[in-house]
Design a protein around this motif. Structure first.
Motif, short mmCIF file in Angstrom:
data_model
loop_
_atom_site.label_atom_id
_atom_site.label_comp_id
_atom_site.label_asym_id
_atom_site.label_seq_id
_atom_site.Cartn_x
_atom_site.Cartn_y
_atom_site.Cartn_z
N GLY A 1 -0.90 -26.58 -105.03
CA GLY A 1 -1.63 -27.84 -105.02
C GLY A 1 -2.30 -28.15 -106.34
N LEU A 2 -2.27 -27.21 -107.28
CA LEU A 2 -2.84 -27.44 -108.61
C LEU A 2 -1.86 -28.15 -109.53
CD1 LEU A 2 -4.65 -24.03 -109.15
CD2 LEU A 2 -5.70 -26.24 -108.62
N LYS B 1 2.66 -36.01 -105.55
CA LYS B 1 3.95 -35.80 -104.88
C LYS B 1 3.81 -34.78 -103.75
CE LYS B 1 6.66 -36.74 -109.03
NZ LYS B 1 7.51 -36.12 -110.05
N ILE B 2 3.07 -33.72 -104.01
CA ILE B 2 2.87 -32.70 -102.98
C ILE B 2 2.01 -33.27 -101.85
CG2 ILE B 2 1.79 -30.47 -102.49
CD1 ILE B 2 2.74 -29.56 -105.23
N SER C 1 9.49 -28.48 -106.75
CA SER C 1 10.38 -27.32 -106.62
C SER C 1 9.57 -26.03 -106.44
CB SER C 1 11.33 -27.21 -107.81
OG SER C 1 10.61 -27.02 -109.00
N LEU C 2 8.44 -25.89 -107.14
CA LEU C 2 7.56 -24.74 -106.96
C LEU C 2 6.98 -24.73 -105.55
CD1 LEU C 2 5.96 -22.30 -108.06
CD2 LEU C 2 4.22 -23.94 -108.81
N TYR C 3 6.57 -25.89 -105.08
CA TYR C 3 6.04 -26.02 -103.72
C TYR C 3 7.09 -25.59 -102.68
CZ TYR C 3 5.08 -28.48 -99.36
OH TYR C 3 4.93 -28.80 -98.04
N ASN C 4 8.31 -26.14 -102.79
CA ASN C 4 9.38 -25.80 -101.83
C ASN C 4 9.71 -24.31 -101.86
OD1 ASN C 4 9.69 -28.40 -100.84
ND2 ASN C 4 11.18 -28.94 -102.42
N ARG C 5 9.77 -23.72 -103.06
CA ARG C 5 10.07 -22.30 -103.18
C ARG C 5 8.97 -21.45 -102.57
NH1 ARG C 5 11.12 -21.12 -108.96
NH2 ARG C 5 8.95 -21.69 -109.00
N THR C 6 7.71 -21.82 -102.80
CA THR C 6 6.59 -21.06 -102.23
C THR C 6 6.60 -21.13 -100.71
OG1 THR C 6 5.27 -21.56 -104.19
CG2 THR C 6 4.08 -20.82 -102.24
N ILE C 7 6.86 -22.29 -100.16
CA ILE C 7 6.90 -22.46 -98.70
C ILE C 7 8.04 -21.62 -98.12
CG2 ILE C 7 7.33 -24.12 -96.84
CD1 ILE C 7 4.57 -24.34 -98.15
N VAL D 1 -3.05 -18.32 -100.50
CA VAL D 1 -3.53 -18.56 -101.87
C VAL D 1 -2.38 -19.09 -102.72
CG1 VAL D 1 -4.36 -17.42 -103.96
CG2 VAL D 1 -5.45 -16.95 -101.76
N ALA D 2 -1.19 -18.54 -102.53
CA ALA D 2 -0.02 -19.02 -103.28
C ALA D 2 0.27 -20.48 -102.94
CB ALA D 2 1.20 -18.16 -102.97
N VAL D 3 0.12 -20.85 -101.67
CA VAL D 3 0.33 -22.25 -101.28
C VAL D 3 -0.74 -23.13 -101.91
CG1 VAL D 3 0.35 -23.84 -99.33
CG2 VAL D 3 1.51 -21.65 -99.13
#
Length: 114
Positions: free
Chosen positions: A38-39, A82-83, A44-50, A32-34
């Motif tokens: 996508g929203l 970008k994501i 940087s948020l994407y990389n940190r979450t992964i 769900v966090a991943v």
């Protein structure tokens, strides 16, 4: 003999229901966090979450579905270009078959997408 068939059917039914058990709650919260990344179009948020959730991109992204869409399509539909571009290599592709025998006439060419 009927008791044996009934017993076998019960055992197979219980195995089938165990195979379709619900997802582990911690894994569900990670996915769900991943999906939430996508929203937004925040790399940087994407990389940190992964990184924080130890997500294996090759294993997860081809199969991850967010709100009924693949993660790639979900990101695109929410303007996170970008994501979507970053995860595009992990998305399943499409295959196209074109009938090469009909190349002389453009009217009769057929293309199949699946």
């Amino acid at each position: 003999m009927k008791k044996m068939i009934t017993l076998t059917a019960m055992v197979l039914t219980s195995i089938t229901f165990n195979a379709s058990a619900a997802m582990d709650p911690s894994m569900e919260s990670k996915l769900v966090a991943v999906c939430k990344t996508g929203l937004s179009d925040n790399i940087s948020l994407y990389n940190r979450t992964i990184r924080e959730n130890n997500i294996n991109k090759r294993l997860i992204f081809p199969k991850l579905v967010c709100n009924g869409q693949s993660f790639h399509d979900f990101a695109l539909s929410n303007g996170a270009n970008k994501i979507a571009q970053k995860i595009a290599p992990y998305s399943p592709g499409t295959t196209s078959i074109t009938d090469l025998a009909m190349t002389n006439t453009k009217e009769h060419s057929h293309s199949v997408n699946f």
